[in-house]
Design a protein around this motif. Structure first.
Motif, PDB file in Angstrom:
ATOM      1  N   SER A  64       0.571  -0.977  -0.138  1.00 28.39           N
ATOM      2  CA  SER A  64       0.351  -0.021   0.283  1.00 28.39           C
ATOM      3  C   SER A  64       0.704   1.222   0.100  1.00 28.39           C
ATOM      4  O   SER A  64       2.423   1.401   0.609  1.00 28.39           O
ATOM      5  N   THR A  65      -0.109   2.377   0.207  1.00 29.78           N
ATOM      6  CA  THR A  65       1.153   3.882  -0.319  1.00 29.78           C
ATOM      7  C   THR A  65       0.409   4.067   1.192  1.00 29.78           C
ATOM      8  O   THR A  65      -0.343   4.173   1.771  1.00 29.78           O
ATOM      9  N   MET A  66       1.637   4.179   2.415  1.00 27.32           N
ATOM     10  CA  MET A  66       1.292   5.427   3.434  1.00 27.32           C
ATOM     11  C   MET A  66       1.301   6.544   3.597  1.00 27.32           C
ATOM     12  O   MET A  66       2.770   7.059   3.721  1.00 27.32           O
ATOM     13  N   HIS A  67       0.550   7.170   3.799  1.00 26.14           N
ATOM     14  CA  HIS A  67       1.034   8.374   3.719  1.00 26.14           C
ATOM     15  C   HIS A  67       1.075   9.105   4.791  1.00 26.14           C
ATOM     16  O   HIS A  67       0.718   9.192   5.978  1.00 26.14           O
ATOM     17  N   MET A  68       2.021   9.979   4.974  1.00 22.77           N
ATOM     18  CA  MET A  68       3.040   9.963   6.833  1.00 22.77           C
ATOM     19  C   MET A  68       3.067  11.106   6.497  1.00 22.77           C
ATOM     20  O   MET A  68       2.649  12.139   5.784  1.00 22.77           O
ATOM     21  N   ILE A  69       2.015  11.608   7.878  1.00 24.01           N
ATOM     22  CA  ILE A  69       1.825  12.776   8.018  1.00 24.01           C
ATOM     23  C   ILE A  69       1.588  13.748   9.654  1.00 24.01           C
ATOM     24  O   ILE A  69       2.329  12.567  10.098  1.00 24.01           O
ATOM     25  N   LEU A  70       1.747  14.816   9.794  1.00 19.64           N
ATOM     26  CA  LEU A  70       2.484  15.399  11.006  1.00 19.64           C
ATOM     27  C   LEU A  70       1.431  15.816  11.933  1.00 19.64           C
ATOM     28  O   LEU A  70       0.235  16.469  11.769  1.00 19.64           O
ATOM     29  N   LYS A  71       1.187  15.158  12.853  1.00 23.04           N
ATOM     30  CA  LYS A  71      -0.333  15.667  14.116  1.00 23.04           C
ATOM     31  C   LYS A  71       0.737  16.484  15.104  1.00 23.04           C
ATOM     32  O   LYS A  71       1.790  16.307  14.663  1.00 23.04           O
ATOM     33  N   ARG A  72      -0.292  17.394  16.559  1.00 20.04           N
ATOM     34  CA  ARG A  72       0.521  17.681  17.025  1.00 20.04           C
ATOM     35  C   ARG A  72       1.955  16.410  17.816  1.00 20.04           C
ATOM     36  O   ARG A  72       0.793  15.690  18.792  1.00 20.04           O
ATOM     37  N   ASN A  73       2.313  17.437  17.987  1.00 18.92           N
ATOM     38  CA  ASN A  73       3.911  16.336  18.278  1.00 18.92           C
ATOM     39  C   ASN A  73       4.166  14.918  18.803  1.00 18.92           C
ATOM     40  O   ASN A  73       4.896  14.320  19.729  1.00 18.92           O
ATOM     41  N   THR A 148       7.973  -2.997   1.801  1.00 15.19           N
ATOM     42  CA  THR A 148       6.519  -3.868   0.925  1.00 15.19           C
ATOM     43  C   THR A 148       5.832  -3.052   1.068  1.00 15.19           C
ATOM     44  O   THR A 148       4.831  -2.246  -0.688  1.00 15.19           O
ATOM     45  N   ASN A 149       5.986  -1.724   1.416  1.00 15.08           N
ATOM     46  CA  ASN A 149       5.116  -0.578   1.958  1.00 15.08           C
ATOM     47  C   ASN A 149       6.056   0.898   0.525  1.00 15.08           C
ATOM     48  O   ASN A 149       6.983   1.058   1.136  1.00 15.08           O
ATOM     49  N   CYS A 150       5.036   1.765  -0.450  1.00 19.62           N
ATOM     50  CA  CYS A 150       5.165   3.026  -0.087  1.00 19.62           C
ATOM     51  C   CYS A 150       5.382   3.816   0.733  1.00 19.62           C
ATOM     52  O   CYS A 150       3.910   4.426   1.339  1.00 19.62           O
ATOM     53  N   PHE A 151       6.294   4.654   1.375  1.00 21.11           N
ATOM     54  CA  PHE A 151       6.223   5.630   2.020  1.00 21.11           C
ATOM     55  C   PHE A 151       6.182   7.359   1.546  1.00 21.11           C
ATOM     56  O   PHE A 151       7.193   7.171   0.758  1.00 21.11           O
ATOM     57  N   SER A 152       4.821   8.121   1.762  1.00 20.57           N
ATOM     58  CA  SER A 152       4.665   8.819   0.476  1.00 20.57           C
ATOM     59  C   SER A 152       4.217  10.273   1.717  1.00 20.57           C
ATOM     60  O   SER A 152       4.413  10.254   2.935  1.00 20.57           O
ATOM     61  N   PHE A 153       5.593  11.008   1.552  1.00 24.86           N
ATOM     62  CA  PHE A 153       5.752  12.037   2.307  1.00 24.86           C
ATOM     63  C   PHE A 153       5.879  13.333   1.548  1.00 24.86           C
ATOM     64  O   PHE A 153       5.433  13.933   0.402  1.00 24.86           O
ATOM     65  N   ILE A 174      12.925   0.106   3.937  1.00 27.04           N
ATOM     66  CA  ILE A 174      11.973   0.813   3.201  1.00 27.04           C
ATOM     67  C   ILE A 174      12.652   1.420   1.959  1.00 27.04           C
ATOM     68  O   ILE A 174      14.030   1.521   1.504  1.00 27.04           O
ATOM     69  N   GLN A 175      11.817   1.299   0.719  1.00 22.32           N
ATOM     70  CA  GLN A 175      12.345   0.179  -0.598  1.00 22.32           C
ATOM     71  C   GLN A 175      12.265   1.417  -1.755  1.00 22.32           C
ATOM     72  O   GLN A 175      12.134   1.710  -3.021  1.00 22.32           O
ATOM     73  N   THR A 176      10.767   2.348  -1.273  1.00 18.21           N
ATOM     74  CA  THR A 176      10.095   3.171  -2.101  1.00 18.21           C
ATOM     75  C   THR A 176       9.830   4.495  -1.042  1.00 18.21           C
ATOM     76  O   THR A 176       8.526   4.057  -0.115  1.00 18.21           O
ATOM     77  N   LEU A 177       9.886   5.191  -1.626  1.00 20.59           N
ATOM     78  CA  LEU A 177       9.454   6.460  -1.391  1.00 20.59           C
ATOM     79  C   LEU A 177       8.512   7.458  -2.566  1.00 20.59           C
ATOM     80  O   LEU A 177       8.962   7.886  -3.682  1.00 20.59           O
ATOM     81  N   ASP A 178       8.037   8.322  -2.332  1.00 22.97           N
ATOM     82  CA  ASP A 178       7.006   9.026  -2.626  1.00 22.97           C
ATOM     83  C   ASP A 178       7.406  10.439  -2.202  1.00 22.97           C
ATOM     84  O   ASP A 178       6.170  10.368  -0.994  1.00 22.97           O
ATOM     85  N   ILE A 179       7.783  11.351  -2.508  1.00 22.72           N
ATOM     86  CA  ILE A 179       7.746  12.944  -1.875  1.00 22.72           C
ATOM     87  C   ILE A 179       7.522  14.199  -2.707  1.00 22.72           C
ATOM     88  O   ILE A 179       7.888  14.054  -4.104  1.00 22.72           O
TER      89      ILE A 179
END
Length: 292
Positions: A64-73, A148-153, A174-179
């Protein structure tokens, strides 16, 4: 707003198997007891061959694609609802950046806000409870989450924080990055920055130091196979030399077999880079096709 760096945990709290033996205990934590591990011989899942269990783990945690997000702290992640990262573009809704088809919006500090308005909405994608089921499941499945996941930033600070709040051995898988990064102002352009009438002209994460640190982290990731970087800016670079300095940190990322850099402005081709630079298609105003 930065999350705390990864704490140094005593060996007695290791989740993966095998657990440390009593002789491996350190004198720093003599009062702690080792975690208890119970055999799972009666579990239907554990009665399956390891190959079948691994297929199940990958279906639950990976691909899957995992959208990494900023939350408070702290950081969060959301499993993309679109079929692929290409079908979940980062857009602008007239007020802020958003992926409205997937996870909501962000404010001026890139802090995530869900479409529901509930800031306490969980963002673990129901992954954490599965990993916490038992040590054997965690030990056998955790690598699939990272490999196995794509990490999206869509925020440079988010990637930097992720690298220092994740175990180095996991982060290295980690093998896949989407920026996708929207530049607020041209970096490495002193004339453009002088127009801002502030000192410093650019603040993190929009400054040159954050940009270079981000790509230093990426260049050190040993198992990367694919990077797609989409750089957005409302105008082009005044000086090609400024653009070259902006792209220089990307040249250090030589591990990926496939490395695409999409930019939103026109310019000349570059040579000798470890990435493929993809610019907007130029339209010739002098060309007219009567059939159209």
């Amino acid at each position: 707003m930065a999350p705390r760096p990864l704490a140094i945990r005593p060996p007695e709290r290791n989740l993966t198997i095998p657990l440390p033996t009593p002789s491996e205990k350190t004198a720093i934590y003599p009062q702690r007891e080792r975690g208890r591990t119970v055999e799972q011989t009666h579990s239907r899942l554990m009665q399956l061959p390891l190959e079948l269990r691994q297929m199940i783990y990958r279906a639950v945690l990976g691909d899957s694609t995992m959208h990494m997000i900023l939350k408070r702290n702290k950081l969060g992640h959301l499993r993309c609802k679109a079929p692929s990262a290409l079908e979940c573009p980062l857009g602008y809704n007239g007020r802020t950046l958003s992926r409205e088809c997937c996870w909501g919006t962000v404010d001026s500090a890139n802090i995530w806000s869900p479409m529901s308005g509930n800031v306490d909405e969980p963002t673990d994608g129901n992954i954490i409870p599965f990993l916490q089921t038992c040590r054997q499941i965690y030990s056998e499945s955790i690598d699939f989450l990272y490999s196995t996941n794509c990490f999206s930033f869509s925020d440079l600070d988010c990637l930097r924080y992720f690298s220092c709040t994740t175990l180095p051995a996991r982060f290295a898988l980690i093998q896949t990055l989407d920026i996708e990064w929207c530049m607020s102002w041209p970096i490495y352009d002193p004339i453009a920055q002088a127009l801002l009438l502030s000192n410093p002209a650019l603040y993190p994460p929009h400054d040159e130091a954050t940009w270079e640190e981000t790509w230093r982290i990426i260049a050190d990731m040993p198992n990367l196979k694919f990077i797609r970087a989409s750089l957005l800016y409302f105008d082009g670079f005044r000086d090609p030399g400024c653009e070259e300095r902006m792209l220089a940190p990307l040249r250090k990322a030589t591990t990926p077999k496939r490395f695409e850099v999409h930019v939103s402005w026109a310019g000349d081709e570059i040579e000798g880079a470890p990435f493929q630079l993809i610019r907007p298609i130029r339209h010739d105003p002098d060309f007219e096709d009567e059939e159209w």
